[in-house]
Design a protein around this motif. Structure first.
Motif, PDB file in Angstrom:
ATOM      1  N   ARG A 293       0.818  -1.207   0.000  1.00  0.00           N
ATOM      2  CA  ARG A 293       0.000   0.000   0.000  1.00  0.00           C
ATOM      3  C   ARG A 293       0.856   1.262   0.000  1.00  0.00           C
ATOM      4  O   ARG A 293       0.489   2.267   0.571  1.00  0.00           O
ATOM      5  CB  ARG A 293      -0.971   0.026   1.211  1.00  0.00           C
ATOM      6  CG  ARG A 293      -1.544  -1.302   1.597  1.00  0.00           C
ATOM      7  CD  ARG A 293      -2.659  -1.773   0.703  1.00  0.00           C
ATOM      8  NE  ARG A 293      -3.845  -0.928   0.835  1.00  0.00           N
ATOM      9  CZ  ARG A 293      -4.438  -0.355  -0.211  1.00  0.00           C
ATOM     10  NH1 ARG A 293      -3.960  -0.539  -1.416  1.00  0.00           N
ATOM     11  NH2 ARG A 293      -5.504   0.377  -0.026  1.00  0.00           N
ATOM     12  N   LYS A 294       2.004   1.216  -0.576  1.00  0.00           N
ATOM     13  CA  LYS A 294       2.828   2.410  -0.736  1.00  0.00           C
ATOM     14  C   LYS A 294       3.671   2.274  -1.999  1.00  0.00           C
ATOM     15  O   LYS A 294       3.865   1.163  -2.490  1.00  0.00           O
ATOM     16  CB  LYS A 294       3.685   2.686   0.510  1.00  0.00           C
ATOM     17  CG  LYS A 294       4.722   1.634   0.855  1.00  0.00           C
ATOM     18  CD  LYS A 294       5.206   1.788   2.282  1.00  0.00           C
ATOM     19  CE  LYS A 294       6.411   2.694   2.422  1.00  0.00           C
ATOM     20  NZ  LYS A 294       7.676   2.106   1.956  1.00  0.00           N
ATOM     21  N   PRO A 295       4.147   3.394  -2.538  1.00  0.00           N
ATOM     22  CA  PRO A 295       4.848   3.308  -3.826  1.00  0.00           C
ATOM     23  C   PRO A 295       6.172   2.539  -3.691  1.00  0.00           C
ATOM     24  O   PRO A 295       6.707   2.382  -2.602  1.00  0.00           O
ATOM     25  CB  PRO A 295       5.132   4.768  -4.196  1.00  0.00           C
ATOM     26  CG  PRO A 295       4.390   5.586  -3.226  1.00  0.00           C
ATOM     27  CD  PRO A 295       4.113   4.765  -2.031  1.00  0.00           C
ATOM     28  N   ARG A 527      -2.323  -0.086  -8.665  1.00  0.00           N
ATOM     29  CA  ARG A 527      -1.795   1.268  -8.810  1.00  0.00           C
ATOM     30  C   ARG A 527      -1.546   1.672 -10.253  1.00  0.00           C
ATOM     31  O   ARG A 527      -1.405   2.859 -10.542  1.00  0.00           O
ATOM     32  CB  ARG A 527      -0.464   1.368  -8.048  1.00  0.00           C
ATOM     33  CG  ARG A 527      -0.565   0.859  -6.626  1.00  0.00           C
ATOM     34  CD  ARG A 527       0.774   0.867  -5.928  1.00  0.00           C
ATOM     35  NE  ARG A 527       1.186   2.210  -5.594  1.00  0.00           N
ATOM     36  CZ  ARG A 527       0.866   2.830  -4.461  1.00  0.00           C
ATOM     37  NH1 ARG A 527       0.125   2.218  -3.565  1.00  0.00           N
ATOM     38  NH2 ARG A 527       1.273   4.053  -4.229  1.00  0.00           N
ATOM     39  N   PHE A 555      -3.718   4.700  -8.906  1.00  0.00           N
ATOM     40  CA  PHE A 555      -3.802   4.981  -7.471  1.00  0.00           C
ATOM     41  C   PHE A 555      -4.164   6.447  -7.247  1.00  0.00           C
ATOM     42  O   PHE A 555      -5.012   6.771  -6.422  1.00  0.00           O
ATOM     43  CB  PHE A 555      -2.465   4.640  -6.803  1.00  0.00           C
ATOM     44  CG  PHE A 555      -2.460   4.856  -5.323  1.00  0.00           C
ATOM     45  CD1 PHE A 555      -2.893   3.861  -4.459  1.00  0.00           C
ATOM     46  CD2 PHE A 555      -2.024   6.068  -4.778  1.00  0.00           C
ATOM     47  CE1 PHE A 555      -2.901   4.061  -3.096  1.00  0.00           C
ATOM     48  CE2 PHE A 555      -2.033   6.273  -3.416  1.00  0.00           C
ATOM     49  CZ  PHE A 555      -2.475   5.268  -2.565  1.00  0.00           C
ATOM     50  N   TYR A 559      -7.186   7.804  -5.021  1.00  0.00           N
ATOM     51  CA  TYR A 559      -6.911   8.306  -3.680  1.00  0.00           C
ATOM     52  C   TYR A 559      -6.434   9.756  -3.736  1.00  0.00           C
ATOM     53  O   TYR A 559      -5.813  10.185  -4.709  1.00  0.00           O
ATOM     54  CB  TYR A 559      -5.843   7.471  -2.976  1.00  0.00           C
ATOM     55  CG  TYR A 559      -6.322   6.106  -2.616  1.00  0.00           C
ATOM     56  CD1 TYR A 559      -6.922   5.869  -1.385  1.00  0.00           C
ATOM     57  CD2 TYR A 559      -6.195   5.045  -3.511  1.00  0.00           C
ATOM     58  CE1 TYR A 559      -7.368   4.608  -1.059  1.00  0.00           C
ATOM     59  CE2 TYR A 559      -6.650   3.787  -3.195  1.00  0.00           C
ATOM     60  CZ  TYR A 559      -7.238   3.574  -1.964  1.00  0.00           C
ATOM     61  OH  TYR A 559      -7.697   2.328  -1.628  1.00  0.00           O
TER      62      TYR A 559
END
Lengths: 659, 407
Positions: A293-295, A527, A555, A559
Motif C-alpha cells: 500500500r505504498k509506492p 496502482r 492509485f 486516492y
C-alpha cells in the motif's frame, strides 16, 4: 503499423483499399473458435498463447528435471543411461531457458506492456503474431529430436568441439542449433516490436520516468535481446555449417581455437541471464507496492540499476570461463567487473525491502512469491559473489555449487517472480481470481521443495561433486554430516515436493476455470494503468486513452492526500473511473485485422530447418513457403471488407480495423 | 601440514581476522571440518589450494553475514508491518541519502574483496619457481601423464603413465595440460582449482602437495558420454619414495618365463598391442611391439600399460585394480606408511579380478563409450574408447595372469 492514434487526433477515417486483391483476403474478426486464435494479431490473445505454450514446456522441462534427480538419488543410478542423461540435462536447461522463462516473459510483456503504457496494441501486430508462431514451431522442432534419433547431448552451452559431428553423431545437435535459430527469430522480432511500442505508443503524459517498473525492466530486456540474439545467431550458424557443410570453425586440426565458441556463447549467454531475471524483478516491483500500500521505494534507483545491470551485463561474460585458461589479467578484470554488477543488484534488494518497510502488508499468494523472491534471490546473489572471486570459482565452477547458485537465482528469482505475476494478473487476464487457498499450498510446497532441492546442492558442490555426471560414486561420497549420499537423496526428495507444488498451480487453474469467483474490477486495489480497464480488457483495451499525470496513475485517481493531516482518502472507485472513461470514449478506435500470413511465414522456418538436416530440396520448399508468406503479408488488404463479415458489418461500425 | 610455504600476508591477515572474530559462524565452522568427501573444496592439502581457501573463507563469512542481515530485515518487515488495520501509509517515494549509503557500503566491501582477489589471481598464476614439469593430456575418458626427462629427479627417460598422477611432496609441479579431442578439465580440489585442458592449447596448472597420500579428482568439463567416469587420483610420495617410483617405472621389461602368463603375453601381442603400448615388449621374432592407437581410436591414443600393476586404478581411474579392502589399506595409510604401501603395487591377492575380467570381457558394457555402434560410421570405423573384443574366457584367464606381472 497499427493504432498509434491518440484521442486528440482528428477523427478521420483512414484510407482503406476498397477491394481485396484477388484471392488475398483478411480473415474476419471473430471472438471465438479456433480461427480467432490461429489468425489473431491481438496482443492479449498472443500473450495468453505464449503463456500457455511456455507453461506446457515448463512441465516438459520439469519432468526432465525430476528424471535427472531420480537418476541421482542413489549412487550408480540406473533410471537413465549415460546417453539419455546427457540428452536430459541438455534439454532440461534448453527448455527452461528458451522455451519456458523467455516465452513466459514474452507472455507478460505482450499482454501487459500495451496495457501499462496505455496503448491499444503493439506497434507491429502481425510481426507479434509471427513471433509467437516462430517460437511455437521452433520449440516443437527442438523437441522432435527426441523421436528422431535422440535429442541434443552437448549441454545447453554446447561447447565445441564436443558438439561436432564426430563427438555428437546423432542429429540432436542439428535440431538444437536450428530450433534455437527459429526461436531466436521470434525473440528478435519481439524485441524490436516491444521497443517501438514502448518508445512510440505511450499514453499522453507518460514520460519514461512515469512508466511502470515492469515495462521498464521488460524494455531493458528487449534491448538486451536485440544485441544478444545476433551473437548466438552467428554462433549457431557457425555450428550448423561445421556440422552439416564441413566447415572448420572449431576444428583444431584445421587451426581453429575452440575457445571461440565459448566467447561467442557467453557474450550471448551472460546477458541472457539478465534477460531471464530482470522481468521478474519488474513483476515484483509491481506486486510489492500494491500489497504494501505504498509506492515502490526509490523508483529511479530501481529503474537505473536495472539499466545499469543491462549495460554492465555485457562486460562479465568471461566469468563463465575462469577455468578456461584466459590468463591472469583477463581473469582479474572479469572478476572485478563481476563484483561490480553485484552493486546495482544489491540496490534492488534494498529498495524492495524498503518498500515493505513502513507499509501495510497483505500476504496474498502473489505477495508471498514476491517476498520469497527477495530472500531466495539474495541467497543466489551472495553465492554469486563467492564465485565472482575467481580463485574460489576455480574450485566451484562446474560443481553442484554452481547448480545451486543459478537455481536460487533462476528458480527463486525468475520463476518465483513469474508465479507472483500469474497470481497478481490472473484476474486481469481471465476475469477470475485464482484460489488463495490452493495458492497457499502451491506457494509453500514450491518454497519448501525449492530449498530442499537446491539448498543441499551448495553442500554437494563444496564437497566436490561435479555437474553433468550421469552417476556419482560412493567412493567419492565421504562420510558424516556432509556426505554426498544423504544430500543427493534430500535433493531428489525435494524435487518431488517441488513438482507437487507446481502441480497445485495447475489444479488451481482448473478449479478456478470451473468454479472460480468472478473477480471484482480492482481486486488488489492496484496502482498502475493496466487495471484501469475491464477484466479481461476489451479488445481495444481502453475506451478512451488515459492522460497520465503520475507514476501510479490509477492509485492517484482513486486516492487523494489530505494536505493538512497527510491522511490518504479514497475519492472514487475503479467503477467510477471506468464509467467516466466509457462516457468519454474515443470516436474512432482503429484495431488491426487478423491475418493469415504470420502463421504461414512461420511454418516455412521449420521446413527449411528439416531440409538443412535431411535434404536440401525440402529446404527449398520451406524457403518458397517463406517467400509466399512474405508476399501474402505485403499485399494483403489492410482490413477485412465489410461484406466478408458474417453478418455483414454495418459500415458505421465503431471499431475500424486496418493493418 | 608444513608451515614453511610462503603465503600472501594481506590475505593471511584477512584470514586470521576471521579466525579471531568469527569462530562462531556455524556455516563456516561446519563446512570447514575435515573427514569429508575426498574432493572437499574446503580442505586444502597444498599451498595453491591453501591460497584459495584463505581467500574464500572470509568471503563466505561476509556473504553469510550480508545474507543474514537481508533475511532479518525482510523478516522484521513482515512481522512489524503486516496489515493490522492501520491507516494507508504515507506515500513516500524514497530517501536518496539512504539509497546512496546502502549502495556505497556494499561497493566498498566488494572493493576490498576485489583487491585480495586480484592479488590471489596473480599469486596463483606464478610459474617462475617451478621445480618439475609433467605433461598432462586429456582424452575421452582418461588422462595421460608424460614425464619429460628431468635428471634431477632421476627421470633419465620419459615416463608415460595414466590413471594416477604421481608427484613428490613439497615440490612445485607444473602440469602442462592439453587435450587430444574435446575440452576436459583437470581438478584435484585439495591441491588446486581446476584448469581446462583444451585441444590445440597448452594450459599451465601448478600443484604441490604437503604430505604423502592420495588426492582424488574428477574431470569437470563436460566431455561426452563417460564424463562422469573420467576420474583422477594424484599420488604424493616422499622424495625418496618418488625416486624409488621413478626407478620402478624405468626398470626394463621382463617377459614372463612360461606358463599362463607367457600365453597371456601372446594374447596381448595378438589383441591388445594394436592400441596399448608396453615398453620393451617384443614380438616372437624379436622385433619391438609398437602400438598404433591412432589407426584404431578416434582421439589417437590408448593408455600405456607398462608397469600397470604399479597403479591402483584402470580405465581412466573408473575402476580400482585393488580389492576394496586393499584399497582402503592404501588410502587410509598414515603419511609415514603410505609410500611403502603404494610402491608395493598390486599383488595377486589384492587384484580386483571382478572388474578387470569384466572389462576384458566387454569394456563398453562397463563404461559407456559410444551410444550407438551404428553411428561409428562417422568416425571412419575408429573407436571411442576400448571396443568389445570377443575374447574367450581362456584368453581372459591368460591375459589376467599376464597383466598381473606388469610391475
Amino acid at each position: 503499423m497499427a493504432i498509434i492514434e491518440r484521442p486528440s487526433a482528428p477523427a478521420t477515417v483512414p484510407a482503406i483499399p476498397s477491394a481485396s486483391l484477388g484471392a488475398l483476403k483478411r480473415p474476419v474478426t471473430t471472438q471465438h473458435g479456433w480461427r480467432s486464435w490461429l489468425f489473431t494479431v491481438d496482443h492479449k490473445k498472443l500473450g495468453i498463447m505464449y503463456g500457455a505454450t511456455a507453461l506446457f514446456f515448463f512441465v516438459v522441462g520439469g519432468l526432465e528435471a525430476v528424471l535427472i534427480r531420480l537418476q541421482l538419488a542413489l549412487p550408480d543410478g540406473r533410471v537413465l543411461n549415460a546417453d539419455l542423461y546427457n540428452q536430459m540435462f541438455t534439454m532440461h536447461a534448453t527448455t527452461m531457458v528458451f522455451l519456458f522463462v523467455m516465452p513466459m516473459v514474452s507472455a507478460f510483456a505482450n499482454y501487459f506492456i500495451p496495457l501499462q503504457v496505455g496503448a491499444r496494441d503493439v506497434a507491429f501486430p502481425r510481426i507479434n503474431a509471427f513471433g509467437f508462431w516462430a517460437f511455437l514451431f521452433g520449440g516443437i522442432f527442438l523437441n522432435l529430436a527426441w523421436f528422431l534419433g535422440g535429442a541434443a547431448d552437448g549441454g545447453w552451452f554446447m561447447y565445441a568441439p564436443n558438439s561436432g559431428p564426430v563427438f555428437s553423431p546423432s542429429h540432436g545437435v542439428d535440431f538444437w542449433a536450428l530450433g534455437l535459430q527459429i526461436t531466436g527469430i521470434a525473440s528478435l522480432t519481439g524485441a524490436v516490436n516491444l521497443i517501438v511500442t514502448v518508445l512510440n505508443m505511450r499514453a499522453p503524459g507518460m514520460s519514461l520516468m512515469k512508466m511502470p517498473v515492469f515495462t521498464w525492466m521488460a524494455t531493458v530486456v528487449q534491448f538486451l535481446l536485440l544485441f544478444a540474439m545476433p551473437v548466438i545467431t552467428v554462433a549457431l550458424f557457425l555450428l550448423m555449417f561445421q556440422r552439416n557443410f564441413g566447415a572448420t570453425f572449431f576444428d583444431v586440426a584445421a587451426g581453429a581455437d575452440p575457445l571461440l565458441w565459448q566467447h561467442l556463447f557467453w557474450i550471448f549467454g551472460h546477458p541472457e541471464v539478465y534477460i531471464l531475471i530482470l522481468p521478474s524483478f519488474g513483476i515484483i516491483s509491481e506486486v510489492l507496492p500494491v500489497f504494501s500500500r505504498k509506492p515502490l521505494f526509490g523508483y529511479p534507483f530501481v529503474v537505473f540499476s536495472g539499466a545499469a545491470i543491462g549495460f554492465v551485463g555485457w562486460g562479465v561474460w568471461a566469468h563463465h570461463m575462469f577455468a578456461s585458461g584466459l590468463g591472469p589479467v583477463s581473469v582479474a578484470v572479469f572478476s572485478v567487473a563481476t563484483m561490480a554488477i553485484a552493486v546495482p543488484t544489491g540496490v534492488k534488494v534494498v529498495n524492495w525491502t524498503m518498500t515493505l518497510w513502513g507499509g501495510k502488508l497483505q500476504f496474498t499468494v502473489a505477495m508471498k512469491f514476491a517476498i520469497a523472491l527477495i530472500v531466495l534471490f539474495t541467497v543466489g546473489g551472495l553465492s554469486g559473489v563467492t564465485h565472482a572471486v575467481a580463485p574460489s570459482d576455480t574450485q566451484q565452477t562446474d560443481t553442484y555449487y554452481i547448480v545451486a547458485h543459478f537455481h536460487y537465482v533462476l528458480f527463486g528469482g525468475a520463476i518465483f517472480g513469474i508465479f507472483s505475476g500469474m497470481y497478481y494478473w490472473w484476474p486481469k487476464m481471465f476475469g477470475k481470481l485464482l484460489s488463495e487457498r490452493i495458492g497457499n499450498w502451491n506457494f509453500w510446497l514450491m518454497a519448501i521443495g525449492m530449498n530442499l532441492t537446491f539448498g543441499p546442492m551448495h553442500i554437494l558442490g563444496l564437497q566436490g561433486q561435479p555437474r553433468r555426471m550421469y552417476i556419482w560414486t560412493e567412493a567419492r561420497a565421504g562420510e558424516g554430516f556432509f556426505n554426498l549420499a544423504f544430500w543427493n537423496l534430500v535433493a531428489s526428495i525435494g524435487s518431488i515436493i517441488l513438482a507437487v507444488g507446481v502441480l497445485f498451480f495447475f489444479i488451481n487453474v482448473l478449479v478456478t476455470a470451473r468454479r472460480g469467483a468472478q473477480a471484482p474490477l480492482d481486486p488488489w486495489d492496484a496502482r498502475s494503468l493496466e487495471w484501469m480497464t475491464s477484466n479481461p480488457p476489451k479488445e481495444h483495451n481502453f475506451d478512451s486513452i488515459p492522460t497520465v499525470g503520475h507514476l501510479d496513475e490509477f492509485f492517484h485517481r482513486k486516492y487523494a492526500e489530505d494536505h493538512q493531516s497527510g491522511e490518504i482518502r479514497k475519492v472514487q472507485g475503479a467503477e467510477e473511473i471506468l464509467a467516466e472513461m466509457e462516457r468519454n470514449k474515443d470516436a474512432h478506435i482503429h484495431m488491426p485485422s487478423p491475418s493469415y500470413w504470420p502463421i504461414v511465414l512461420a511454418l516455412g522456418l521449420p521446413v527449411i530447418a528439416f531440409g538443412l538436416i535431411y535434404s536440401i530440396p525440402v529446404a527449398i520448399v520451406g524457403g518458397l513457403i517463406v517467400v509466399l508468406g512474405c508476399f501474402g503479408w505485403a499485399i494483403e488488404p489492410s482490413t477485412a471488407r465489410d461484406e466478408d463479415v458474417d453478418p455483414p458489418a454495418a459500415p458505421s461500425t465503431e471499431v475500424v480495423r486496418h493493418g | 601440514m608444513t608451515s614453511a610455504r610462503p603465503r600472501p600476508t594481506a590475505v593471511n591477515r584477512l584470514g586470521s581476522m576471521r579466525r579471531r572474530v568469527l569462530p562462531a559462524l556455524a556455516l563456516v565452522a561446519l563446512a570447514g571440518c575435515a573427514s569429508n568427501a575426498p574432493q572437499d573444496t574446503w580442505d586444502p592439502a597444498g599451498p595453491n589450494a591453501q591460497m584459495i581457501d584463505d581467500l574464500q573463507r572470509p568471503v563466505f563469512a561476509v556473504a553469510g553475514i550480508v545474507g543474514l542481515i537481508v533475511a532479518a530485515a525482510v523478516g522484521w518487515a513482515i512481522f512489524r508491518f503486516r496489515d493490522r488495520g492501520q491507516a494507508i501509509p504515507k506515500q513516500t517515494h524514497g530517501k536518496p541519502v539512504l539509497e546512496i549509503t546502502l549502495t556505497i557500503i556494499p561497493a566498498l566491501i566488494l572493493a576490498v574483496i576485489g583487491v585480495f582477489t586480484v592479488r590471489t589471481v596473480f599469486d596463483l598464476s606464478k610459474t617462475d619457481d617451478t621445480e618439475m614439469v609433467i605433461n598432462v593430456t586429456g582424452q575421452q575418458w582418461w588422462w595421460e601423464y608424460d614425464y619429460p626427462v628431468q635428471e634431477e629427479f632421476g627421470i633419465t627417460q620419459p615416463i608415460i603413465t595414466s590413471g594416477q598422477l604421481v608427484i613428490p611432496v613439497g615440490t612445485k609441479v607444473m602440469l602442462r595440460q592439453t587435450s587430444r579431442d574435446v575440452i576436459h578439465s583437470y581438478w584435484i580440489p585439495r591441491l588446486n582449482g581446476k584448469r581446462d585442458a583444451v585441444p590445440g592449447r597448452v594450459h599451465l596448472n601448478r600443484i604441490e602437495a604437503d604430505e604423502p597420500g592420495i588426492y582424488a579428482g574428477q574431470c569437470t568439463e563436460f566431455c561426452g558420454l563417460s564424463h562422469a567416469n573420467m576420474r583422477m587420483e594424484a599420488v604424493a610420495l616422499s622424495k625418496e619414495d618418488f625416486a624409488a617410483w621413478v626407478a620402478q617405472q624405468l626398470a626394463p621389461y621382463e617377459s614372463p618365463a612360461d606358463g599362463l602368463a607367457k600365453e597371456g603375453e601372446a594374447v596381448f601381442l595378438n589383441q591388445c598391442v594394436r592400441c596399448h603400448q608396453v615398453n620393451g615388449l617384443e614380438r616372437a621374432d624379436g622385433s619391438p611391439a609398437i602400438a598404433a592407437p591412432d589407426e584404431n581410436v578416434v582421439s589417437g591414443a590408448a593408455p600405456n600399460l607398462s608397469k600397470l600393476m604399479s597403479r591402483n586404478t584402470f580405465a581412466g581411474a573408473m575402476f580400482d585394480l585393488l580389492t576394496p579392502a586393499c584399497r582402503r589399506d592404501v588410502w587410509e595409510a598414515s603419511p609415514a606408511d603410505f609410500g611403502s604401501k603404494y610402491l608395493a603395487g598390486v599383488s595377486e591377492d589384492c587384484l580386483n579380478q571382478t572388474d578387470l575380467r569384466g572389462w576384458l570381457r566387454n569394456a563398453p558394457e562397463m563404461k559407456p563409450m559410444y551410444a550407438n555402434p551404428a553411428l561409428l560410421a562417422g568416425t571412419g570405423g575408429k573407436y571411442r574408447g576400448m571396443p568389445y573384443l570377443a575374447l574367450t574366457e581362456s584368453d581372459i584367464e591368460k591375459l589376467v595372469a599376464y597383466l598381473v606381472t606388469l610391475k
